[in-house]
Design a protein around this motif. Structure first.
Motif, PDB file in Angstrom:
ATOM      1  N   ASP A 268      44.296 -18.668  39.072  1.00 28.70           N
ATOM      2  CA  ASP A 268      44.998 -19.839  39.929  1.00 28.70           C
ATOM      3  C   ASP A 268      43.853 -20.856  40.160  1.00 28.70           C
ATOM      4  N   ALA A 269      42.645 -20.195  40.420  1.00 29.58           N
ATOM      5  CA  ALA A 269      41.644 -21.572  40.575  1.00 29.58           C
ATOM      6  C   ALA A 269      41.428 -22.173  39.083  1.00 29.58           C
ATOM      7  N   LEU A 270      41.508 -21.607  38.149  1.00 31.90           N
ATOM      8  CA  LEU A 270      41.315 -22.073  36.628  1.00 31.90           C
ATOM      9  C   LEU A 270      42.391 -23.073  36.582  1.00 31.90           C
ATOM     10  N   ILE A 271      43.708 -22.651  36.934  1.00 34.76           N
ATOM     11  CA  ILE A 271      44.868 -23.392  36.402  1.00 34.76           C
ATOM     12  C   ILE A 271      44.573 -24.809  37.439  1.00 34.76           C
ATOM     13  N   ALA A 272      44.303 -24.784  38.645  1.00 33.19           N
ATOM     14  CA  ALA A 272      44.233 -25.883  39.515  1.00 33.19           C
ATOM     15  C   ALA A 272      43.164 -26.783  38.836  1.00 33.19           C
ATOM     16  N   GLY A 273      41.887 -25.964  38.613  1.00 33.59           N
ATOM     17  CA  GLY A 273      40.870 -27.160  38.320  1.00 33.59           C
ATOM     18  C   GLY A 273      41.108 -27.788  36.890  1.00 33.59           C
ATOM     19  N   GLU A 276      43.706 -30.825  36.519  1.00 31.35           N
ATOM     20  CA  GLU A 276      42.952 -31.990  37.066  1.00 31.35           C
ATOM     21  C   GLU A 276      42.505 -32.733  36.025  1.00 31.35           C
ATOM     22  N   VAL A 277      42.318 -32.188  34.760  1.00 35.12           N
ATOM     23  CA  VAL A 277      41.679 -32.975  33.710  1.00 35.12           C
ATOM     24  C   VAL A 277      42.794 -33.730  33.203  1.00 35.12           C
ATOM     25  N   GLU A 278      42.533 -35.340  32.836  1.00 31.11           N
ATOM     26  CA  GLU A 278      43.331 -36.173  32.210  1.00 31.11           C
ATOM     27  C   GLU A 278      44.172 -35.650  31.432  1.00 31.11           C
ATOM     28  N   ASP A 279      45.552 -35.713  31.127  1.00 24.31           N
ATOM     29  CA  ASP A 279      46.586 -35.342  30.372  1.00 24.31           C
ATOM     30  C   ASP A 279      46.310 -33.728  29.768  1.00 24.31           C
ATOM     31  N   ALA A 280      46.116 -32.943  30.989  1.00 21.93           N
ATOM     32  CA  ALA A 280      46.156 -31.733  30.733  1.00 21.93           C
ATOM     33  C   ALA A 280      47.217 -31.082  31.196  1.00 21.93           C
ATOM     34  N   PHE A 281      47.991 -30.148  30.448  1.00 23.38           N
ATOM     35  CA  PHE A 281      49.239 -29.621  30.927  1.00 23.38           C
ATOM     36  C   PHE A 281      49.074 -28.085  30.817  1.00 23.38           C
ATOM     37  N   LEU A 282      49.528 -27.260  31.664  1.00 25.47           N
ATOM     38  CA  LEU A 282      49.821 -25.879  31.769  1.00 25.47           C
ATOM     39  C   LEU A 282      50.792 -25.613  30.606  1.00 25.47           C
ATOM     40  N   THR A 283      50.639 -24.422  29.840  1.00 27.65           N
ATOM     41  CA  THR A 283      51.841 -24.137  28.961  1.00 27.65           C
ATOM     42  C   THR A 283      52.113 -22.665  29.573  1.00 27.65           C
ATOM     43  N   GLY A 284      53.385 -22.161  29.237  1.00 27.34           N
ATOM     44  CA  GLY A 284      53.889 -21.181  29.751  1.00 27.34           C
ATOM     45  C   GLY A 284      54.574 -21.260  31.078  1.00 27.34           C
ATOM     46  N   HIS A 285      54.986 -20.244  31.772  1.00 24.38           N
ATOM     47  CA  HIS A 285      55.710 -20.136  32.924  1.00 24.38           C
ATOM     48  C   HIS A 285      54.664 -20.331  34.217  1.00 24.38           C
ATOM     49  N   PRO A 286      54.829 -21.342  35.140  1.00 25.58           N
ATOM     50  CA  PRO A 286      53.906 -21.435  36.199  1.00 25.58           C
ATOM     51  C   PRO A 286      53.876 -20.286  37.089  1.00 25.58           C
ATOM     52  N   THR A 287      54.816 -19.487  37.463  1.00 26.19           N
ATOM     53  CA  THR A 287      54.521 -18.336  38.284  1.00 26.19           C
ATOM     54  C   THR A 287      54.849 -16.890  37.317  1.00 26.19           C
ATOM     55  N   GLU A 288      55.919 -16.840  36.581  1.00 26.25           N
ATOM     56  CA  GLU A 288      56.294 -15.673  35.986  1.00 26.25           C
ATOM     57  C   GLU A 288      55.161 -15.568  34.810  1.00 26.25           C
ATOM     58  N   ARG A 289      53.959 -15.313  34.968  1.00 29.82           N
ATOM     59  CA  ARG A 289      53.032 -15.349  34.032  1.00 29.82           C
ATOM     60  C   ARG A 289      51.896 -14.139  34.068  1.00 29.82           C
ATOM     61  N   ASN A 356      34.678 -11.675  34.412  1.00 31.32           N
ATOM     62  CA  ASN A 356      34.763 -12.676  34.900  1.00 31.32           C
ATOM     63  C   ASN A 356      34.724 -12.770  36.463  1.00 31.32           C
ATOM     64  N   SER A 357      34.219 -13.871  36.956  1.00 31.90           N
ATOM     65  CA  SER A 357      34.278 -13.908  38.339  1.00 31.90           C
ATOM     66  C   SER A 357      34.502 -15.302  38.840  1.00 31.90           C
ATOM     67  N   MET A 358      34.794 -15.582  40.248  1.00 30.85           N
ATOM     68  CA  MET A 358      35.291 -16.912  40.685  1.00 30.85           C
ATOM     69  C   MET A 358      34.110 -17.823  40.471  1.00 30.85           C
ATOM     70  N   GLU A 359      32.792 -17.387  40.201  1.00 32.80           N
ATOM     71  CA  GLU A 359      31.745 -18.160  40.391  1.00 32.80           C
ATOM     72  C   GLU A 359      31.772 -18.906  39.105  1.00 32.80           C
ATOM     73  N   GLU A 360      32.459 -18.463  38.192  1.00 36.62           N
ATOM     74  CA  GLU A 360      32.438 -19.213  36.890  1.00 36.62           C
ATOM     75  C   GLU A 360      33.155 -20.432  36.569  1.00 36.62           C
ATOM     76  N   VAL A 361      34.266 -20.422  37.552  1.00 32.24           N
ATOM     77  CA  VAL A 361      35.443 -21.388  37.550  1.00 32.24           C
ATOM     78  C   VAL A 361      34.976 -22.793  37.317  1.00 32.24           C
ATOM     79  N   PRO A 362      33.997 -23.267  38.418  1.00 28.98           N
ATOM     80  CA  PRO A 362      33.530 -24.642  38.266  1.00 28.98           C
ATOM     81  C   PRO A 362      32.842 -25.093  36.837  1.00 28.98           C
ATOM     82  N   ARG A 363      32.003 -24.116  36.378  1.00 32.33           N
ATOM     83  CA  ARG A 363      31.471 -24.501  35.092  1.00 32.33           C
ATOM     84  C   ARG A 363      32.448 -24.408  34.074  1.00 32.33           C
ATOM     85  N   ILE A 364      33.600 -23.520  33.968  1.00 32.32           N
ATOM     86  CA  ILE A 364      34.473 -23.654  32.873  1.00 32.32           C
ATOM     87  C   ILE A 364      35.471 -24.891  33.176  1.00 32.32           C
ATOM     88  N   VAL A 365      35.721 -25.360  34.244  1.00 27.60           N
ATOM     89  CA  VAL A 365      36.562 -26.604  34.541  1.00 27.60           C
ATOM     90  C   VAL A 365      35.681 -27.716  34.017  1.00 27.60           C
TER      91      VAL A 365
END
Ligand code: PMP
Length: 381
Positions: A268-273, A276-289, A356-365
């Motif tokens: 969820d943190a990855l999706i949220a981050g 925010e990138v310009e013209d980025a869209f989630l693919t697939g279902h927002p909750t049933e995933r 994987n850990s939450m600490e990685e999320v900012p670097r990935i984003v």
């Protein structure tokens, strides 16, 4: 290094390897023999069968057939069921977002006079249940709908699918390669007749898999030889691989609730981050995933370049399915959810795992943001 491609390959768990090594290192034992070594091998396979059965809620471990992986399981399920039951009808039905190891055997059956119908999905990748209800007829010998999709993470309403298929007297095959160990699967509650499993996503070795075959469902073998695995998968068993897959299934079942919650938070943190990138869209279902799955598309840039740029940032991440990466065609899954060819080329898929850990999320984003910025600056699109 950050590893985000567990759908393509999951690290083998050290405790699984340690458990299995006793059946590899200097071990000789064929489960078809009845002296001590053979009995040991037999016991290892029987234990693994029980563990895999338990992971998917199968009350009869004898319903589990070990194979070399999801591709083989899917082939036995589709070809084996269709050919064995061809006197009852010649219809095969599958969702349009199935893996190619389901779609290709179904298409191949057309050469033998079968009619293959693909069921459309909506923009989130969820199967059209009305279309399914129309397509499945008494002539349909097998219907295949995956538990969850490897490219867009969408989880299908399997219980409703099963009801529709069974109301019409059909047999339901479910490819649970990406869902097993991540969702509480119960073949009896869900009404699944045939279920494909892969050992590697559970933390077992590559090249291991299983097919659940509900007692009473008639399937003919694809390979013919000895009588191993109820004749459905003849040939001397891969005792090491099977033992490892069983142990991996046991661990996955035990750890599922806690580990899923942990991965879901990172996802969820990855999706949220990344959203925010310009013209980025989630693919697939927002909750049933799937709890470990975050997938995106970016306008005006191309997946292969995204993958290489992210790699240079020390991140291993996918663009669609590894299985079709050699063809360079647009993903059939992204086309099925309604994307144009050009849009379907700019996809990025993260599948999380134990490392994987939450600490990685900012670097990935940050890497994704930088990747998109650089690629857009040089794109001719
Ligand atoms: N089915 C699904 C849904 C998959 O995601 C994959 C690949 N990860 C397969 C089947 C094929 O698995 P394998 O290459 O291990 O046979």
């Amino acid at each position: 290094r950050i590893y985000l491609d567990h759908a393509a390959a999951t690290p083998v768990r050290p405790e699984v390897l340690r458990f299995g090594m006793r059946f590899l290192d200097g071990f000789a034992g064929n489960p078809s023999t009845i002296y001590r070594e053979g009995l040991e091998a037999q016991a290892a396979v029987a234990r693994a069968r029980e563990q895999v059965a338990a992971l998917v809620g199968a009350s009869d471990p004898g319903a589990i057939v070990f194979t070399s992986g999801a591709t083989e399981s899917n082939n036995i399920a589709i070809r084996g069921t269709a050919l064995r039951n061809k006197r009852s009808g010649k219809g095969v039905v599958a969702s349009a977002v199935e893996h190619i190891s389901v779609l290709n055997p179904a298409k191949d059956l057309q050469k033998s006079g079968f009619a293959f119908t693909q069921i459309p999905v909506d923009r989130y990748g969820t199967i059209d249940l009305d279309a399914l209800g129309t397509a499945v007829t008494p002539e349909t010998v097998v219907t295949s709908v995956q538990y969850a999709n490897d490219e867009i993470g969408t989880v299908q309403p399997i219980r409703e699918v099963a009801e529709i298929v069974h109301d019409r007297g059909g047999v339901l095959h479910v490819d649970a390669t990406d869902a097993a160990g991540r969702m509480p699967i119960d073949v009896e509650r869900d009404g699944v007749d045939l279920l494909t499993l892969s050992g590697n996503p559970l933390g077992g070795p590559q090249g291991t898999g299983a097919l659940y075959v509900r007692p009473g469902v008639r399937v003919q073998p694809v390979l013919v030889g000895g009588g191993q695995e109820r004749g459905l998968r003849p040939g001397t068993e891969d005792v090491f691989g099977i033992a490892c897959m069983g142990e991996a299934a046991r661990l996955a079942a035990a750890e599922m609730p806690g580990e899923n919650e942990r991965l879901r938070a990172i996802r969820d943190a990855l999706i949220a981050g990344i959203s925010e990138v310009e013209d980025a869209f989630l693919t697939g279902h927002p909750t049933e995933r799937l709890p470990h799955h975050a997938s995106f598309r970016f306008s005006r840039i191309e997946g292969e370049s995204i993958q290489l740029a992210m790699n240079a940032f020390g991140i291993a991440i996918a663009t669609g399915s590894a299985c079709t990466s050699r063809t360079l065609e647009a993903s059939h899954v992204l086309l099925a959810i309604g994307l144009a060819h050009a849009e379907a080329h700019g996809s990025m898929v993260a599948t999380l795992g134990r490392s994987n850990s939450m600490e990685e999320v900012p670097r990935i984003v940050e890497a994704a943001r930088e990747t998109v910025k650089r690629l857009r600056a040089i794109t001719p699109l």
